[in-house]
Design an enzyme around this catalytic site. Sequence first.
Site, short mmCIF file in Angstrom:
data_model
loop_
_atom_site.label_atom_id
_atom_site.label_comp_id
_atom_site.label_asym_id
_atom_site.label_seq_id
_atom_site.Cartn_x
_atom_site.Cartn_y
_atom_site.Cartn_z
N ASP A 68 0.91 -1.10 -0.15
CA ASP A 68 -0.24 -0.67 -0.16
C ASP A 68 1.09 1.40 0.46
O ASP A 68 2.15 1.33 0.02
CB ASP A 68 -1.23 -0.21 0.96
N GLU B 213 -0.03 -1.10 5.39
CA GLU B 213 0.61 -0.96 6.39
C GLU B 213 1.28 0.41 6.89
O GLU B 213 1.56 1.04 7.97
CB GLU B 213 2.44 -1.06 6.04
#
Length: 443
Positions: A102, A166
Amino acid sequence: MAAEASGARGALEAIEMNDERFLGLLGKLVGEAETLQDNPPDLVPREDNASQHVLDILAPYTGEGGPIKAERVSFEEGRGNLILTYPGKTERTIAFVGSHLDVVPANPETWERNPFELSVEGDKLYGRGTTDCLGHVAAITELFLQLAERKVALDVTVVAVFIASEEAEAKPGVGVDGLVEAGKLEFIKNGPVIWVDSADSQPCIGTAGAMMWHLKAIGKLFHSGLPHKGINALELGMEAVKIIQERFYADFPAHPKEEEYAFATCSTMKPTQMSCAKGGLNQLPPHATISGDIRLTPFYEVEDVRAKVESYVAELNADLGSIPTRGPHSTYTIADGTTGKLELTWGAMALEGIACNLTSPGYKALCKATEEVKGVAKPYAICGSLPLVRSLQREGFDLQVTGYGLSDTYHADNEYALHSDLRDAVKILARIVAEIDEGLAKK
């Protein structure tokens, strides 16, 4: 012909990035970045869009009987983590973990380039995620491709874990924390774990914890020409914060180990924002909120700090007279019996810092490999924060931290990484494998 175990180091040291292949994969990953933006509830990433490109390029080596095992592990639809394994002759492992699928949001209007398209300008690779952290994903994938192509025979098993979720912790259990809870990472406790998500191509041996706080001072609205009939929340809040800071620094002073780890600063507590009730300049504000953060070196515990700061506030509320006033008519208790009050709240997320084990084989391998490729190893510690790493260390993982993006462009507009740094990253990671593998062979 497969390289013999005795020739594994030579094969690993010969690894060089295939630039065309690497840039092709990175271009596809950055091309997905618009769908990888992580800022819920508005932006929820689909990490599978990125990991599919990794699986596609590895496909010739992941089929039945192939040298690479690939497993996508999902706890939410479309948001998988990807575990890659290049098996060795033993169950001992070297794992590269933490490179995430991400990215933080990017606003095309504030970029000079399309953030969702890889732009190659000399050595600079522009695009959202090139530094944090899609560049690492592409570099580690290149390492696995090289291992498979060269058929490097190893004693150690090489593992990569590309993680989801994350950049935002609004929904726990989707990323590495979910993998740990499900037992999917238990096997990498059999060796060092290198967390590949920092910057500047050097070992990061320490980070700080981060705690956000809000102190609300409650007073009483009144005309400023009659200050003795009101309670100035701004004055109460500012004086209280000063006392709280003084007590914090007395209880959590510079720690002796901070020098050993080369932290630039000790633990700090400071206000960074202030707001108050809207009103006229001739009114004492009835409430004001001062907010800030605590950056805590890893030699102190977050829960100890939280308890101490809460006790400071409780003691001040119990004895408002101990808080200095400003001027002869400033007061926190007025004739009608009204008293001021302090309310402390914490931000939703608290991060813990980490102090890496400086005697670990993983640390020694990381430093040696870095020195061989970059010419020097300069371990550093910062009072910035990384999510998840301390919790993994607490779970028994031998964690080291490094990264090959640029700290100056982390989360920034016009984010970029240097192709040369990521090219060196592949060499460094290969040499880490060589060090750990050779250590096993000598036993």
